[in-house]
Design an enzyme around this catalytic site. Structure first.
Site, mmCIF file in Angstrom:
data_model
loop_
_atom_site.group_PDB
_atom_site.id
_atom_site.type_symbol
_atom_site.label_atom_id
_atom_site.label_comp_id
_atom_site.label_asym_id
_atom_site.label_seq_id
_atom_site.Cartn_x
_atom_site.Cartn_y
_atom_site.Cartn_z
ATOM 1 N N HIS A 127 -6.807 2.411 -0.520
ATOM 2 C CA HIS A 127 -7.628 1.412 -1.201
ATOM 3 C C HIS A 127 -6.765 0.254 -1.710
ATOM 4 C CE1 HIS A 127 -10.385 4.853 -1.373
ATOM 5 N NE2 HIS A 127 -11.361 4.026 -1.722
ATOM 6 N N HIS A 131 -7.241 9.480 -7.442
ATOM 7 C CA HIS A 131 -5.844 9.246 -7.091
ATOM 8 C C HIS A 131 -4.991 9.483 -8.325
ATOM 9 C CE1 HIS A 131 -5.448 7.962 -2.953
ATOM 10 N NE2 HIS A 131 -6.462 7.129 -3.072
ATOM 11 N N ASP A 137 0.109 7.343 -6.678
ATOM 12 C CA ASP A 137 -0.544 6.908 -5.431
ATOM 13 C C ASP A 137 -0.867 5.418 -5.487
ATOM 14 O OD1 ASP A 137 -0.554 9.633 -4.843
ATOM 15 O OD2 ASP A 137 -2.590 9.899 -5.608
#
Length: 288
Positions: free
Chosen positions: A202, A242, A246
């Site tokens: 993302h 996450h 991350d």
């Protein structure tokens, strides 16, 4: 009629070493001896000579005032240097999390209240997940549009590099899903299916798109993507989708793979690599 004959060069002795030279000036001979003496007295390095075993680095001659000026003008590397010292101490004194405990994540600590709100409001969680998926679609659309419609393949190449490496790393070290994870059927990947935690695609995808926008002077759109990227990061921490690491590595990955894609385009444009009249690289890149 007299003829002019060449006058032979006279052998003359050098005042430096008593040997004879044929037309070699004393200056040239002196320079050669000085260079030889420098090699004898000092060690030659990539940066120059270290005379007498002493370093030529400027920091060895700093005064207190010089050090203060360096700290003022180069405060960023100085700050990181302090960080090295600080976290070296932390690493040697910090007690590690027990093996059977949940991982400690400072982002989870900061978003505890958000996690409780989303856990108690499934509809809100679904709405935010849907909005985040829309943002992912926006990233993907921009990256593909840049290639197919504007002839700029760099974002697409960067995304291919990034997602492939993410798959390799995510499979190599599979992190446990947090116990407080709040999934949604409309979240990306859609369907609440399994996904790799490390690193965040993302965030990395958002960075790749925003960097391309800045190169093309779409500064307001890039700023919008940055704001949405921050908001999606907060949501991902709140839903435990996450870990903090991350997200942080996702930022670095976006920058890294954008640079690698740029290097790839530069390399291929120099080779004018065309296969059956088709190329990932735009004609403008080939010309440049």
């Amino acid at each position: 009629m007299s003829t002019k004959t060449d006058v032979p060069l006279r052998r003359r002795s050098s005042p430096l070493n008593g040997h004879h030279t044929n037309g070699v000036s004393g200056v040239d001979k002196t320079n050669g001896l000085i260079n030889s003496q420098m090699e004898i007295n000092g060690k030659k390095t990539d940066d120059g000579y270290v005379n007498g075993g002493r370093s030529n680095a400027s920091c060895t001659t700093w005064t207190a005032r010089d050090a203060v000026n360096v700290a003022r003008q180069h405060w960023i590397p100085c700050l990181f240097a302090v960080g090295v010292v600080f976290f070296t101490g932390v690493e040697y004194t910090l007690q590690m999390i027990p093996s059977r405990s949940e991982p400690f994540d400072i982002g989870f600590v900061a978003t505890r209240s958000l996690n409780r709100v989303l856990a108690s409001s499934p509809d809100l969680n679904t709405v935010l997940a849907a909005l985040n998926t829309v943002f992912v679609v926006m990233q993907t659309t921009y990256i593909v549009w840049a290639w197919l419609m504007e002839g700029r393949s760099r974002p697409t190449i960067a995304a291919c590099f990034m997602f492939t490496c993410r798959g390799i790393l995510g499979y190599s070290t599979q992190l446990p899903l947090p116990q407080e994870f709040l999934g949604s059927g409309v979240d990306f990947p859609v369907g609440n299916v399994s996904f790799f935690l490390f690193y965040s695609g993302h965030v990395a995808g958002s960075m790749i798109a925003a960097l391309d926008m800045r190169r093309n002077q779409r500064l307001r759109l890039a700023m919008l993507f940055d704001v949405l990227n921050v908001l999606q990061s907060i949501r991902l921490l709140g839903t435990r989708g996450h870990y903090t690491i991350d997200l942080a590595v996702g930022v670095g990955a976006g920058i890294l793979f954008d640079l690698l894609a740029g290097k790839y385009e530069e390399m291929m444009s120099k080779k004018h690599n065309l296969v059956n009249g088709f190329s990932l690289i735009s004609k403008d890149s080939l010309v440049n």
